[in-house]
Design an enzyme around this catalytic site. Structure first.
Site, mmCIF file in Angstrom:
data_model
loop_
_atom_site.group_PDB
_atom_site.id
_atom_site.type_symbol
_atom_site.label_atom_id
_atom_site.label_comp_id
_atom_site.label_asym_id
_atom_site.label_seq_id
_atom_site.Cartn_x
_atom_site.Cartn_y
_atom_site.Cartn_z
ATOM 1 N N HIS A 28 -10.030 -3.089 9.581
ATOM 2 C CA HIS A 28 -9.711 -3.068 8.173
ATOM 3 C C HIS A 28 -10.316 -4.143 7.465
ATOM 4 C CE1 HIS A 28 -8.059 0.984 6.835
ATOM 5 N NE2 HIS A 28 -7.154 0.740 7.882
ATOM 6 N N GLU B 19 -9.840 4.413 6.085
ATOM 7 C CA GLU B 19 -8.961 4.608 7.375
ATOM 8 C C GLU B 19 -9.724 5.503 8.344
ATOM 9 O OE1 GLU B 19 -6.100 3.486 7.817
ATOM 10 O OE2 GLU B 19 -5.415 3.007 5.792
ATOM 11 N N HIS C 121 -7.512 -1.402 15.159
ATOM 12 C CA HIS C 121 -7.497 -0.642 13.727
ATOM 13 C C HIS C 121 -7.378 -1.324 12.594
ATOM 14 C CE1 HIS C 121 -6.678 3.037 11.214
ATOM 15 N NE2 HIS C 121 -6.084 2.237 10.558
ATOM 16 N N GLU C 122 -6.374 -2.317 12.637
ATOM 17 C CA GLU C 122 -6.190 -3.281 11.592
ATOM 18 C C GLU C 122 -7.075 -4.423 11.337
ATOM 19 O OE1 GLU C 122 -3.789 -2.018 9.708
ATOM 20 O OE2 GLU C 122 -3.077 -0.731 11.103
ATOM 21 N N GLY D 240 3.334 1.799 10.912
ATOM 22 C CA GLY D 240 2.794 1.266 12.097
ATOM 23 C C GLY D 240 2.475 -0.237 11.898
ATOM 24 N N ALA D 241 1.736 -0.143 10.910
ATOM 25 C CA ALA D 241 0.900 -1.704 10.630
ATOM 26 C C ALA D 241 0.327 -1.595 9.346
ATOM 27 C CB ALA D 241 0.072 -2.120 11.801
ATOM 28 N N MET D 242 0.086 -2.797 8.866
ATOM 29 C CA MET D 242 -0.766 -2.878 7.571
ATOM 30 C C MET D 242 -1.630 -3.918 7.591
ATOM 31 S SD MET D 242 -1.122 -1.708 4.395
ATOM 32 C CE MET D 242 -2.225 -2.551 3.480
ATOM 33 N N GLU E 108 0.928 -1.257 -0.058
ATOM 34 C CA GLU E 108 -0.113 0.100 -0.148
ATOM 35 C C GLU E 108 0.979 1.194 -0.043
ATOM 36 O OE1 GLU E 108 -4.046 1.428 2.117
ATOM 37 O OE2 GLU E 108 -2.364 1.012 3.460
#
Length: 984
Positions: A461, A480, A457-458, A422-424, A288
């Site tokens: 998603h 987001e 958060h992840e 931070g993360a994906m 991304e």
């Protein structure tokens, strides 16, 4: 809520009494293959008086507003100046006969005007081609100017966005990474369908050496084809002599080789040092937003969803991971093992594909028919328990909340030693920095809260972004904003959400900000969408909508409907509003997503009437756009007698934006502020802690805006010694810390001791273990400010704790929330800086290592600062992923901020090699290095440097934000420094 009363209202400003004309912009129809896919939300309605005024749907909005309560109308009349340049002048009373010469000149002038008029008339329909300007019609297709491919042929496509004539159905990927020489080979088989007749296939590829390409249509024979490449847009193409017909099925097979990326995107190499001191290498992915094309040829846009079957070869002592569970492993003749993964059971955008080759170890558990695993390097396996437990609980929560089961068989969370983001949220294979996933046995509740927030958060998603995906990056907020909202909602971390909403407003108050849904036309603009507007502002307007919708669970019902209706598909902002607002006015929310910024609501009282007016809260008015912006504002409020908004004179005070759920700032006027200050001085609990924090944020913002004096800011802070909650204190400290940094750079730091006095006088914080997250937040903020101002009691306590820590051979525990303060104080000593440096090289726990690094970068010793900056850039001792953090820390100190600015200028080209232009890392670096400048000399320096960059970053939005911030700092200093000096 029994102690407070809340009435919801809607401000609907109607500036224009008449409906302006709508200009219909009609363009000639193009061949379908010439039209790049464009989401609906990017189309603008051009109005005679501005794009934000109301239309005939006003009545629907008003009826919806009544669902919230009373509807207030602020009618602003348009005052026209008598000296307007458009005022028609009276004709002259007499005229003389013109001369022949004058007549000739006039005729020539009229011919020129007529010619220009014709040009202007025909130009909008003109397309510049190789043959010149041509106006298209329905029978003559236009041939645009095509760029030149690397082999000298014309490349058959001339746009950033891919044509929509071909759509991938599935990919079969075979990858063979070599971790010894950091290269890989691959084969990509793309099964496609033809949507429109076309003679070309256009897709993406970056830094790939295509060695063989074949193509097959339906049941016809396989043929070799030539692949053209246009590097500036990272596009590949195949041209055909005969048209591919709509409805045909075809297969493109591409063999290629490439080098593993040495930056943090694409298929990149990474390494770490194991417990025996050996360097271990691995390969991981970060696709991304635009980097899947660096790993395999693909249609690398979010709307080109497909399924993926992935095969990866590895050495026998390594393991591989991908989005799906492993189907089988095969020993190859060369001694390597090929792992084959199941074909994805869902259609995915390319940016969500992921694979890893490493020697990680997992812990796992089954949750709701899903195998949840957390992977780390073997030495840190003991730090994965908290993440597994948290992810398992959140997965069950989201399954229930969304009423849609997570669709994959497994969910892996992987801590990667060298990872920039931070993360994906890769589907089924979420990747993290070690600091955002791993938790030590003695970690503080604050550290655990950080990890839980990122996991929340992840996981959100997996529904918002993965299951339902925005059509194009202009609507990134659909991914987001929702994930950010759900992370705070699922964990009930109210204070944290409150703080980030304030920070989003600080950015959105600048003219350099952008609308939540905004046009995106370049790769740099795509990168720039990853900012607080897409994340925190997006989340904030969802909170505002949730608290405004009538009926219980209305918001949740709407998002469930949205997820179910568009499952597996791509959407734009209108699709969301249509799902969420079946009984609501879509225009209400469009006013928050289609224009940048937010409103200032001004309250005035006249007898028992309360008048509310709105305007754009814009800190910089020069060259401002959207000057006539209007918002439909759901207004909530609380007062001291629980009456309606038509309040009797006996009501002493009125506080709007109850619990700060709305994304706007309120100005109460001198009398209104005085009444609120008086109420707080008598009893702080008359307002919730969210309301008290919002008053502090609002008064500081109004001071920057020029509506209140800084003295009024100090008046509001006078109640602070009685404050017991963390949110108001941390907000006040953050605001004062900004001013302190500015004054410190002007060598005026003594002034801050004066204005910070109300917050620090009753600082009776303990230095022992504290279990309450709220109290940890409060004391770490207070002690951090006190020690940074070199308050003697604070620095002595910190030095004492560090000495105990060192004397005990690091067995004595410093509370996790105080480690940053203690290490930063210790780093000011030559001896202790050296101790911290040796600790940094051997400490295994990542959160502690990060705090030590920040301490090393906070030293006042300029030689050491230069070493830290260079080490971060080189990436051997200090990982380059931490360079933005280092620069931010160095810039906070008086000794380092000019060194950091020089470092950035000298190493700009190396920085943009490691971090893409426009990326969040580059945004952070620019903001850190410039946000504390407040002089014309520094403004000139910054402007000159970025202007010189040309295509290497001069057009970034963050550059405009930096220049605007310096001007605002300069203005604040000019307005307040003389007064502060006089007060001192």
């Amino acid at each position: 809520l029994q102690e407070f009363c809340k009435t919801r209202n809607m401000i609907e400003n109607s500036m224009f009494e008449e409906e302006p004309d709508v200009v219909d912009l009609t363009f000639p129809a193009l061949d379908p293959d010439e039209v790049a896919y464009e989401p609906r939300s990017s189309r603008l309605l051009v109005r005679g008086l501005g794009e934000n005024d109301m239309d005939e749907d006003e009545e629907d909005c008003e009826s919806s507003a009544r669902l919230l309560g009373m509807s207030f109308m602020n009618r602003s009349s348009a005052h026209r100046s008598s000296s307007s340049p458009y005022t028609r002048q009276a004709p002259p009373r007499s005229c003389s006969r013109p001369s022949a010469r004058t007549m000739v000149v006039c005729v020539l002038f009229l011919v020129i005007v007529a010619s220009m008029t014709m040009v202007l008339y025909f130009l909008p329909g003109c397309t510049f081609t190789k043959a010149g300007c041509r106006k298209p019609n329905k029978t003559t297709p236009v041939e645009p100017i095509y760029p030149i491919s690397t082999n000298g042929e014309l490349f058959p496509w001339a746009q950033l966005r891919l044509p929509y004539s071909i759509h991938p159905i599935s990919y079969d990927l075979t990858l063979n990474p070599n971790l010894d020489d950091m290269t890989f080979t691959g084969q990509t088989v793309i099964n496609m369908t033809v949507l429109h007749n076309t003679k070309r296939i256009v897709l993406h590829g970056a830094n790939l050496n295509i060695t063989k390409a074949t193509f097959k249509v339906g049941l016809k024979e396989v043929k070799d084809v030539t692949v053209l490449e246009y590097k500036p847009r990272q596009q590949l193409a195949v041209k055909f002599s005969e048209e591919l017909k709509a409805g045909q099925y075809c297969v493109l097979t591409l063999d290629y080789s490439a080098t593993l990326s040495h930056t943090y995107d694409g298929f990149y190499n990474s390494s770490y040092t194991d417990k025996d001191g050996n360097r271990r290498v691995l390969a991981a992915t970060q696709f991304e937003p635009l980097y899947a094309r660096k790993a395999f040829p693909c249609f690398d846009e979010p709307s080109f969803k497909a399924t993926f079957l992935i095969k990866i070869s590895r050495k026998q002592d390594y393991m591989t991971l991908s989005n799906m569970p492993k189907a089988k492993s095969t020993l190859l003749p060369n001694g390597l093992v090929q792992d084959e993964f199941e074909r994805t059971s869902v259609k995915m955008s390319t940016y969500l594909v992921a694979f890893i080759v490493s020697n990680f170890t997992p812990i796992s558990k089954n949750v709701s028919n899903t195998l949840v695993s957390v992977y780390s390097v073997p030495e840190k396996k003991e730090h994965t328990d908290y993440a597994l437990d948290t992810a398992s609980k959140l997965l069950e929560f989201y399954n229930s909340f969304f009423e849609i089961e997570y669709p994959l068989k497994k969910l892996d969370l992987v801590a990667i030693p060298d990872f920039l983001a931070g993360a994906m949220e890769n589907w089924g294979l979420i990747t993290f920095r070690e600091t955002t996933l791993l938790v030590g046995k003695e970690s503080s509740p604050l550290e655990k809260q950080v990890v839980a927030s990122v996991i929340a958060h992840e996981l959100a998603h997996q529904w918002f972004g993965n299951l339902v995906t925005m059509s194009w990056w202009n609507d990134l907020w659909l991914n987001e904003g929702f994930a950010t909202y759900m992370q705070y909602m699922s964990l009930q971390t109210g204070n944290l959400f409150l703080s980030v909403r304030f920070r989003a407003m600080d950015k959105d108050a600048l003219n350099s900000s952008h609308s939540v849904s905004t046009e995106v036309n370049t790769p740099e603009q795509v990168e720039e969408m990853f900012d607080s507007v897409s994340y925190e502002k997006g989340a904030s307007i969802l909170l505002m909508l949730n608290t405004s919708l009538p009926g219980d669970q209305q918001f949740r019902k709407g998002i469930i409907e949205y997820l179910k209706e568009f499952s597996g598909a791509n959407t734009d902002t209108d699709d969301l509003w249509n799902s969420l607002t079946k009984v609501w006015c879509v225009k209400m929310m469009n006013s928050w997503t289609s224009q940048k910024g937010f409103p200032l609501v001004t309250v005035s009282r006249n007898g028992d009437e309360v008048n509310l007016t709105q305007e754009h809260f814009l800190l910089t008015s020069e060259n401002a756009t959207h000057a006539s912006s209007l918002w439909n504002i759901p207004v909530t409020y609380v007062n001291d007698s629980c009456s309606t908004l038509k309040v009797p004179k006996s009501v002493k005070w009125l506080k709007l934006n109850y619990r700060n759920t709305g994304f706007y700032i309120v100005h109460y006027g001198n009398e209104g502020w005085a009444a609120l200050i008086d109420a707080l001085s008598k009893n702080v609990s008359v307002l919730t802690h969210e309301d008290r924090a919002s008053l502090i944020h609002n008064i500081f913002a109004l001071s920057r805006f020029g509506r209140v004096s800084f003295q009024q800011v100090l008046n509001v802070l006078e109640y602070m010694p009685s404050e017991t909650e963390s949110a108001p204190v941390t907000e006040a400290l953050l605001q004062l810390n900004r001013i302190y940094r500015l004054l410190d750079k002007r060598q005026e730091s003594g002034l801050v001791a004066l204005i910070s006095f109300p917050l620090l006088t009753n600082n009776s914080q303990t230095w022992g273990e504290e279990k309450s997250v709220s109290k940890q937040e409060l004391r770490s903020s207070l002690l951090g400010m006190a020690c940074s101002m070199k308050e003697e009691n604070c620095t002595q306590q910190a030095k004492s704790l560090f000495k105990q820590y060192v004397d005990s051979n690091e067995t004595f525990r410093i509370p996790g929330d105080l480690q940053h303060v203690v290490f930063s104080v210790a780093a000011q000593s030559d001896k202790d800086w050296t101790t911290l440096h040796s600790m940094y090289e051997r400490v295994a726990y990542d959160a502690e290592k990060r705090k030590i690094l920040q301490a090393l970068a906070s030293t006042e010793d300029t030689r050491r600062l230069v070493w830290v900056l260079k080490a971060g850039l080189e990436g051997d001792i200090i990982q380059t992923q931490d360079l933005p953090l280092i620069i931010s820390t160095v810039c906070n100190g008086f000794a380092g901020y000019l060194f950091a600015w020089d470092f950035i200028q000298e190493n700009w080209d190396r920085l943009i090699e490691k971090f893409p232009v426009g990326s969040f890392a580059i945004q952070t670096i620019i903001k850190s290095a410039t946000s504390q400048f407040s002089t014309q000399a520094h403004l000139n320096q910054v402007q000159a440097f970025f202007s010189s960059l040309k295509e290497r970053g001069s057009q970034m939005r963050s550059v405009q934000e930096a220049l605007e911030t310096i001007r605002l700092n300069q203005r604040w200093m000019d307005e307040n420094l003389p007064t502060l000096r006089k007060r001192l």
